[in-house]
Enzyme design. Sequence first.
Site, PDB file in Angstrom:
ATOM      1  N   GLU A  41     -22.858 -26.097 -14.403  1.00  0.00           N
ATOM      2  CA  GLU A  41     -23.556 -24.819 -14.343  1.00  0.00           C
ATOM      3  C   GLU A  41     -22.653 -23.742 -14.952  1.00  0.00           C
ATOM      4  OE1 GLU A  41     -25.972 -22.243 -10.968  1.00  0.00           O
ATOM      5  OE2 GLU A  41     -24.203 -23.394 -10.350  1.00  0.00           O
ATOM      6  N   LYS A 113     -33.761 -23.118 -12.547  1.00  0.00           N
ATOM      7  CA  LYS A 113     -33.262 -23.308 -11.184  1.00  0.00           C
ATOM      8  C   LYS A 113     -34.231 -22.741 -10.145  1.00  0.00           C
ATOM      9  CE  LYS A 113     -28.978 -22.495  -8.533  1.00  0.00           C
ATOM     10  NZ  LYS A 113     -27.641 -21.855  -8.601  1.00  0.00           N
ATOM     11  N   CYS A 169     -26.998 -27.024  -8.826  1.00  0.00           N
ATOM     12  CA  CYS A 169     -26.130 -26.474  -7.786  1.00  0.00           C
ATOM     13  C   CYS A 169     -26.807 -26.313  -6.423  1.00  0.00           C
ATOM     14  CB  CYS A 169     -25.533 -25.157  -8.275  1.00  0.00           C
ATOM     15  SG  CYS A 169     -24.034 -24.658  -7.370  1.00  0.00           S
TER      16      CYS A 169
END
Length: 290
Positions: A41, A113, A169
């Site tokens: 990321e 995301k 993440c």
Amino acid sequence: MQLVAIQMTSGADIAANLAYVASQLRLINIGVEPTLILLPENFALFSNRDDYFAHAEPLGQGPVQQQLADWAKQYQCWLVAGSFPILSHSNERIYTTSLAFDPNGELVQHYNKIHLFDAHVPAVLTAASDNQEKAVINVQAYKESDSFIPGDSVATFNVGDIKFGMAICYDLRFPELFRVLSAAKVDVLLLPAAFTYATGKAHWLPLLQARAIENQCYVLAANQVGDHGQNRHTWGHSVILDPWGELLAQQAFACGISSATLDKQKLVQVRTDIPILQHARFTASLKNKE
């Protein structure tokens, strides 16, 4: 098939970050078998809201995405760029997006995301090194929703008969997302991250192993590591796990490469011996962008 994670310490200098990626790509032994390389990321830019907006690109266009496409074509690999700021319909917020390029340099999939990191976590004095503990000095606030819009779709793509599912993440903490990917018959879960030092030390490996075991998938996780300035420190420990949850490769506190070979027969055996998906009594639904 070869799976590769590149661990790095990105900052605000895009040129320096990309130069490091280039140096690592030259070290990877890419043979006749397909190779998929995962970047962490914020691989190209780990900075602040102003920088993210200044360098955000339209999806499929821009110098950073062109460089990724060129690398994928040059090295004849599948290259998944952990996340990069991508323009949205809003003037106030953008997407943080994972980008998958095929060996022809084509952008074949992207993932915005879904779960944004709005949290307070302990901060540490300096970046970590092997066998060295660091003192907690304060609490660091993160609020990704100030800059980014959450995505609303899962994303998958195929490399031959191997199916990959994309996440980023903080998504790791939400097992329902990975169950949706598992139900879509994903074989490998991709998890680029910038997991903080404190949360990574406590939760990184247990969560990754849980996602591998409960979904009977390989997990390829590329993390940031070290001191990124502004009192931000990441845990590192990029890993590759098999569907039994066993550790195949790990890069602890140093930048560099982790690699392992995907064994399709291991996937088949684990899923045959304990057919979790056949036994599941709950289902979840998210739109599958494929």
